[in-house]
Structures are given as C-alpha cells and as structure tokens.
Design a protein around this motif. Structure first.
Motif, PDB file in Angstrom:
ATOM      1  N   THR A   3     -29.669   3.481  41.267  1.00 21.40           N
ATOM      2  CA  THR A   3     -28.446   3.914  41.933  1.00 21.40           C
ATOM      3  C   THR A   3     -28.105   2.973  43.080  1.00 21.40           C
ATOM      4  O   THR A   3     -29.003   2.482  43.771  1.00 21.40           O
ATOM      5  N   SER A  43     -18.355   6.714  42.437  1.00 24.44           N
ATOM      6  CA  SER A  43     -18.262   7.977  41.695  1.00 24.44           C
ATOM      7  C   SER A  43     -18.383   9.211  42.584  1.00 24.44           C
ATOM      8  O   SER A  43     -17.873  10.280  42.236  1.00 24.44           O
ATOM      9  N   ARG A  44     -19.057   9.056  43.747  1.00 26.16           N
ATOM     10  CA  ARG A  44     -19.290  10.225  44.603  1.00 26.16           C
ATOM     11  C   ARG A  44     -19.318   9.794  46.073  1.00 26.16           C
ATOM     12  O   ARG A  44     -19.686   8.662  46.383  1.00 26.16           O
ATOM     13  N   LEU A 126     -30.659  12.130  45.308  1.00 23.28           N
ATOM     14  CA  LEU A 126     -29.354  11.811  44.725  1.00 23.28           C
ATOM     15  C   LEU A 126     -29.492  10.795  43.604  1.00 23.28           C
ATOM     16  O   LEU A 126     -28.795  10.871  42.587  1.00 23.28           O
ATOM     17  N   SER A 127     -30.407   9.842  43.780  1.00 22.31           N
ATOM     18  CA  SER A 127     -30.605   8.830  42.748  1.00 22.31           C
ATOM     19  C   SER A 127     -31.164   9.441  41.465  1.00 22.31           C
ATOM     20  O   SER A 127     -30.771   9.059  40.362  1.00 22.31           O
ATOM     21  N   GLN A 129     -30.670  12.514  40.532  1.00 13.77           N
ATOM     22  CA  GLN A 129     -29.649  13.402  39.987  1.00 13.77           C
ATOM     23  C   GLN A 129     -28.478  12.635  39.379  1.00 13.77           C
ATOM     24  O   GLN A 129     -27.888  13.061  38.389  1.00 13.77           O
ATOM     25  N   TYR A 130     -28.137  11.477  39.996  1.00  6.34           N
ATOM     26  CA  TYR A 130     -26.963  10.713  39.560  1.00  6.34           C
ATOM     27  C   TYR A 130     -27.346   9.258  39.306  1.00  6.34           C
ATOM     28  O   TYR A 130     -26.810   8.335  39.909  1.00  6.34           O
ATOM     29  N   SER A 131     -28.253   9.050  38.405  1.00  2.00           N
ATOM     30  CA  SER A 131     -28.702   7.696  38.092  1.00  2.00           C
ATOM     31  C   SER A 131     -27.565   6.875  37.493  1.00  2.00           C
ATOM     32  O   SER A 131     -26.664   7.411  36.843  1.00  2.00           O
ATOM     33  N   GLU A 133     -25.178   5.414  39.027  1.00  2.00           N
ATOM     34  CA  GLU A 133     -23.893   5.566  39.709  1.00  2.00           C
ATOM     35  C   GLU A 133     -23.868   4.775  41.010  1.00  2.00           C
ATOM     36  O   GLU A 133     -24.905   4.349  41.531  1.00  2.00           O
ATOM     37  N   MET A 135     -22.469   5.249  44.914  1.00  2.00           N
ATOM     38  CA  MET A 135     -22.036   6.304  45.817  1.00  2.00           C
ATOM     39  C   MET A 135     -21.820   5.779  47.223  1.00  2.00           C
ATOM     40  O   MET A 135     -22.478   4.824  47.649  1.00  2.00           O
TER      41      MET A 135
END
Length: 200
Positions: A3, A43-44, A126-127, A129-131, A133, A135
């Motif tokens: 991430t 993305s976030r 976060l990494s 959970q949202y690999s 991506e 942010m």
C-alpha cells in the motif's frame, strides 16, 4: 500487502489554544495540495479528528470526490489546550521533553514512542485491509516524525536530514507530503516532507 500512503501534515493553523481551524493561508495550501492529488489514483482519505486536519482533508476530499474517514490514531501526540488553562510556554516545555525523552509519559496525550506506535499500527491495519491501494493520510508533523524515528534507523534518517532526531520539530512544514510504502516486509520511505506542490 502493498500500500502507498501519502502522509500530509495539516495546513497552517491558527495560533491559539484548543481545537483550532486553519488560516486563510492554510486554505490556499490545502487547495494546492488537493490539486496535486487530482493527478494521483487516490482511493481513500483518512484524517485526524482535530479540526486543522479535518479541514485540510475535506478540501482534498471535495477535489477528489472521496469521503473522509476520521481515525483517532491519527491525532497529534498532544494538543495545546488538552490541559485547562495551560499556557503555550507550558505546552512547549512538555512537548520538548517528550521529544527528547521518547518514553516520557506526559500529563496529557501520549509519549513520542506511543504516538509513533499508534501511527504504525494504523498504517499496517489499513494496508492489510486495503492492499494495492493509494491513500491520503492527513495528520500532524509531530506524529509523522514520531513514526519515522520508531520505524527507521537513525543512520537512515540522517541521510534525509543531518541530525534528524534533534532537528525533527522543524523538518515537516504544513501541507508537506511524506510518501510511504507499506508491505509485508515493513515500511519503505519514498520521499520526505515534499513541498514542491506549494510553490505557485
């Protein structure tokens, strides 16, 4: 787990006690920062719950048409006004002691070491959970340096800036961007406190 995090220090804030807002100059900084991210596949957006970070994040979110998620782990180590009737000089005295003695527990907020760990755990979670991506993380200068000093050897930090640990309080300007890659092997610093986007 791979991430990219763009860690943004909030824009210039009012010099006052409590949960202050950003200034008119800070609004301009946040706008320039938002424009930069329009060319990056973000993305976030996550931010500290303090006003100066929320307002900075909101401007980025409006430009990217993305919602803002507040996360308490992105709050600064301590904030002037956390203690009633605290003067600015009293706040700075405690802040400086925490900076020099990283495990010192202040009467409010976290130690520097605890704050750095807090940001590390947030980014790792976060990494996971949202690999894969990219942010934006809108947070605070002190928290970013607390994280870097926890995660990277002093020799590596001195390669970024001589005497990094002693100079840390002066290295991250408002709306600067520090880019971090988080993988299963740990953190990699891509660039530190970049401000080229703020030059008109």
């Amino acid at each position: 787990m791979n991430t990219i995090f763009y860690m943004v220090r909030h824009a210039i804030k009012e010099r006052n006690r409590g949960d202050v807002s950003i200034t008119a100059e800070g609004v301009e900084q946040a706008d320039l920062t938002a424009r930069l991210f329009m060319d990056i596949p973000i993305s976030r957006i996550f931010c500290s719950p303090l006003n100066r970070a929320k307002q900075t994040a909101d401007m980025i979110g409006q430009a990217l048409q993305l919602p803002i998620v507040e996360d308490f782990r992105l709050r600064e180590r301590a904030n002037w006004g956390d203690l009633p009737d605290q003067t600015f000089d009293q706040f700075v005295e405690i802040w400086d002691r925490c900076t020099k003695e990283r495990d010192f527990s202040p009467p409010f907020g976290d130690s520097a070491s605890q704050a750095g760990d807090r940001l590390s755990s947030c980014l790792k979670e976060l990494s996971c959970q949202y690999s894969q991506e990219c942010m934006v993380i809108v947070t605070h200068g002190g928290l970013i340096t607390d994280f870097l000093i926890n995660e990277f050897p002093e020799e590596a930090l001195n390669g970024i800036h001589p005497n990094f640990i002693n100079e840390q309080s002066h290295l991250i300007s408002e709306c600067s961007i520090t880019k971090i890659n988080c993988t299963s092997e740990g953190f990699r610093l891509i660039y530190f406190a970049e401000t080229a986007h703020l030059r008109k």
